[in-house]
Design a protein around this motif. Structure first.
Motif, PDB file in Angstrom:
ATOM      1  N   ASN A 182       0.808  -1.211   0.000  1.00  0.00           N
ATOM      2  CA  ASN A 182       0.000   0.000   0.000  1.00  0.00           C
ATOM      3  C   ASN A 182       0.845   1.265   0.000  1.00  0.00           C
ATOM      4  O   ASN A 182       0.490   2.267   0.612  1.00  0.00           O
ATOM      5  CB  ASN A 182      -0.960   0.024   1.205  1.00  0.00           C
ATOM      6  CG  ASN A 182      -2.061  -1.012   1.058  1.00  0.00           C
ATOM      7  OD1 ASN A 182      -2.380  -1.716   2.005  1.00  0.00           O
ATOM      8  ND2 ASN A 182      -2.629  -1.134  -0.123  1.00  0.00           N
ATOM      9  N   PRO A 204       2.189   4.733  -1.347  1.00  0.00           N
ATOM     10  CA  PRO A 204       1.431   5.715  -2.119  1.00  0.00           C
ATOM     11  C   PRO A 204       2.013   5.907  -3.511  1.00  0.00           C
ATOM     12  O   PRO A 204       3.186   5.641  -3.765  1.00  0.00           O
ATOM     13  CB  PRO A 204       1.568   6.996  -1.297  1.00  0.00           C
ATOM     14  CG  PRO A 204       2.857   6.818  -0.567  1.00  0.00           C
ATOM     15  CD  PRO A 204       2.956   5.357  -0.268  1.00  0.00           C
ATOM     16  N   LEU A 205       1.167   6.388  -4.395  1.00  0.00           N
ATOM     17  CA  LEU A 205       1.597   6.738  -5.734  1.00  0.00           C
ATOM     18  C   LEU A 205       2.294   8.093  -5.702  1.00  0.00           C
ATOM     19  O   LEU A 205       1.881   8.998  -4.982  1.00  0.00           O
ATOM     20  CB  LEU A 205       0.392   6.826  -6.667  1.00  0.00           C
ATOM     21  CG  LEU A 205      -0.340   5.516  -6.967  1.00  0.00           C
ATOM     22  CD1 LEU A 205      -1.707   5.806  -7.550  1.00  0.00           C
ATOM     23  CD2 LEU A 205       0.476   4.676  -7.918  1.00  0.00           C
ATOM     24  N   SER A 227      -8.066  -0.784   2.137  1.00  0.00           N
ATOM     25  CA  SER A 227      -7.237   0.356   2.514  1.00  0.00           C
ATOM     26  C   SER A 227      -7.809   1.566   1.796  1.00  0.00           C
ATOM     27  O   SER A 227      -8.293   1.447   0.664  1.00  0.00           O
ATOM     28  CB  SER A 227      -5.778   0.150   2.120  1.00  0.00           C
ATOM     29  OG  SER A 227      -5.160  -0.782   2.963  1.00  0.00           O
ATOM     30  N   PHE A 284      -7.432   5.912   0.955  1.00  0.00           N
ATOM     31  CA  PHE A 284      -6.516   7.039   0.838  1.00  0.00           C
ATOM     32  C   PHE A 284      -7.308   8.297   0.484  1.00  0.00           C
ATOM     33  O   PHE A 284      -8.364   8.224  -0.145  1.00  0.00           O
ATOM     34  CB  PHE A 284      -5.495   6.814  -0.294  1.00  0.00           C
ATOM     35  CG  PHE A 284      -4.694   5.546  -0.195  1.00  0.00           C
ATOM     36  CD1 PHE A 284      -5.251   4.333  -0.570  1.00  0.00           C
ATOM     37  CD2 PHE A 284      -3.386   5.568   0.235  1.00  0.00           C
ATOM     38  CE1 PHE A 284      -4.507   3.155  -0.506  1.00  0.00           C
ATOM     39  CE2 PHE A 284      -2.629   4.400   0.305  1.00  0.00           C
ATOM     40  CZ  PHE A 284      -3.187   3.189  -0.074  1.00  0.00           C
ATOM     41  N   TYR A 295      -6.177  11.798  -1.604  1.00  0.00           N
ATOM     42  CA  TYR A 295      -5.160  12.543  -2.343  1.00  0.00           C
ATOM     43  C   TYR A 295      -5.698  13.949  -2.614  1.00  0.00           C
ATOM     44  O   TYR A 295      -6.900  14.148  -2.781  1.00  0.00           O
ATOM     45  CB  TYR A 295      -4.851  11.881  -3.681  1.00  0.00           C
ATOM     46  CG  TYR A 295      -3.943  10.667  -3.615  1.00  0.00           C
ATOM     47  CD1 TYR A 295      -4.461   9.410  -3.323  1.00  0.00           C
ATOM     48  CD2 TYR A 295      -2.572  10.781  -3.852  1.00  0.00           C
ATOM     49  CE1 TYR A 295      -3.627   8.295  -3.279  1.00  0.00           C
ATOM     50  CE2 TYR A 295      -1.736   9.669  -3.816  1.00  0.00           C
ATOM     51  CZ  TYR A 295      -2.279   8.431  -3.525  1.00  0.00           C
ATOM     52  OH  TYR A 295      -1.453   7.338  -3.482  1.00  0.00           O
ATOM     53  N   LEU A 303      -0.394  12.582  -1.760  1.00  0.00           N
ATOM     54  CA  LEU A 303      -1.062  11.850  -0.695  1.00  0.00           C
ATOM     55  C   LEU A 303      -1.302  12.743   0.518  1.00  0.00           C
ATOM     56  O   LEU A 303      -0.380  13.375   1.038  1.00  0.00           O
ATOM     57  CB  LEU A 303      -0.222  10.641  -0.286  1.00  0.00           C
ATOM     58  CG  LEU A 303      -0.820   9.767   0.811  1.00  0.00           C
ATOM     59  CD1 LEU A 303      -2.058   9.032   0.300  1.00  0.00           C
ATOM     60  CD2 LEU A 303       0.201   8.772   1.336  1.00  0.00           C
ATOM     61  N   LYS A 335      -3.639   8.065   4.760  1.00  0.00           N
ATOM     62  CA  LYS A 335      -4.064   6.724   4.373  1.00  0.00           C
ATOM     63  C   LYS A 335      -4.495   5.924   5.579  1.00  0.00           C
ATOM     64  O   LYS A 335      -3.969   6.109   6.689  1.00  0.00           O
ATOM     65  CB  LYS A 335      -2.955   5.993   3.622  1.00  0.00           C
ATOM     66  CG  LYS A 335      -1.713   5.678   4.444  1.00  0.00           C
ATOM     67  CD  LYS A 335      -0.701   4.910   3.592  1.00  0.00           C
ATOM     68  CE  LYS A 335       0.567   4.603   4.392  1.00  0.00           C
ATOM     69  NZ  LYS A 335       1.565   3.866   3.566  1.00  0.00           N
TER      70      LYS A 335
END
Lengths: 115, 116
Positions: free
Chosen positions: A101, A103-104, B32, B34, B36, B46, B49
């Motif tokens: 997991n 992050p991008l 999961s 997130f 952004y 990001l 998360k």
């Protein structure tokens, strides 16, 4: 800090042209991705790559191809551009598959207009 | 299968007032999640998360989000908006424990406007 660089900020191309969008990352990431971003649709995955010379189709690969000859570079190719490919294109990268997991990391995007 | 719904495409607040950006998800897996943020002419960055630890997650720039399994929600909040918070925000879901960037699902985005 990871840097993902997309070579063009804006591009205007004609219908039928072959278009190359270039992306380079400087952190030795193994995974690279191409997305397109359209209002109200969020980001949709076009193609991705987990290694050099490796590529996998994402959710919307039609009309696109990719090339990954070197680890740091991932190119998106529109073989024959069409007006429905007018969009914002975002390149992203992540470290190896062992980092769960993670992050991008995104480039700043290329806004392509096809007339 | 998984999906993400951001309930508001646009949210407008005054500077100094609270921010609430709503996100609901569905997933066949333990997710999961997130958030952004995308500032004008920039890529996505990001914010925070949730992977499996505390359900209240704190991120950068004073943002936080709470994972509520019973409500399948992951709303983003901030107590006091700043002008620099004006941006587009994306909620993202992926199966937990997988490093498969190809399995991310993005919401449609919420554009936050902050009035002076």
């Amino acid at each position: 800090d990871v840097k993902v660089t997309q070579s063009s900020r804006y591009l205007v191309k004609r219908t039928g042209e072959k278009v190359f969008l270039e992306c380079v990352q400087d952190m030795d990431h193994e995974n690279m991705f191409w997305y397109r971003q359209d209002p109200g649709l969020g980001l949709r995955l076009i193609y991705f790559s987990y290694d050099v010379k490796m590529k996998e189709k994402g959710d919307i690969p039609e009309g696109y191809s990719v090339s990954r000859e070197k680890k740091e570079r991932f190119s998106l190719i529109l073989e024959s551009a069409s007006t429905n490919q007018t969009s914002m294109y975002l390149c992203a990268s992540t470290p190896s598959r062992g980092n769960l997991n993670s992050p991008l990391h995104f480039g700043n995007g290329t806004r392509l207009t096809v007339t | 299968a998984q999906s993400v719904t951001q309930l508001d495409s646009h949210v407008s607040v005054s500077e100094g007032t609270p921010v609430l950006l709503r996100c609901n998800y569905s997933s066949s897996y333990s997710p999961s999640l997130f958030w952004y943020v995308q500032h004008p002419n920039k890529g996505l960055q990001l914010l925070l998360k949730y992977t499996s630890a505390a359900t209240l997650v704190k991120g950068i720039n004073g943002f936080e989000a709470e994972f509520k399994k019973s409500e399948t929600s992951f709303h983003l909040t901030k107590p006091s908006a700043h002008m620099s918070d004006a941006a587009e925000y994306f909620c993202v879901v992926t199966p937990r424990g997988l490093n498969a960037g190809n399995m991310l699902t993005f919401g449609g985005g919420t554009r936050l406007m902050v009035k002076p």
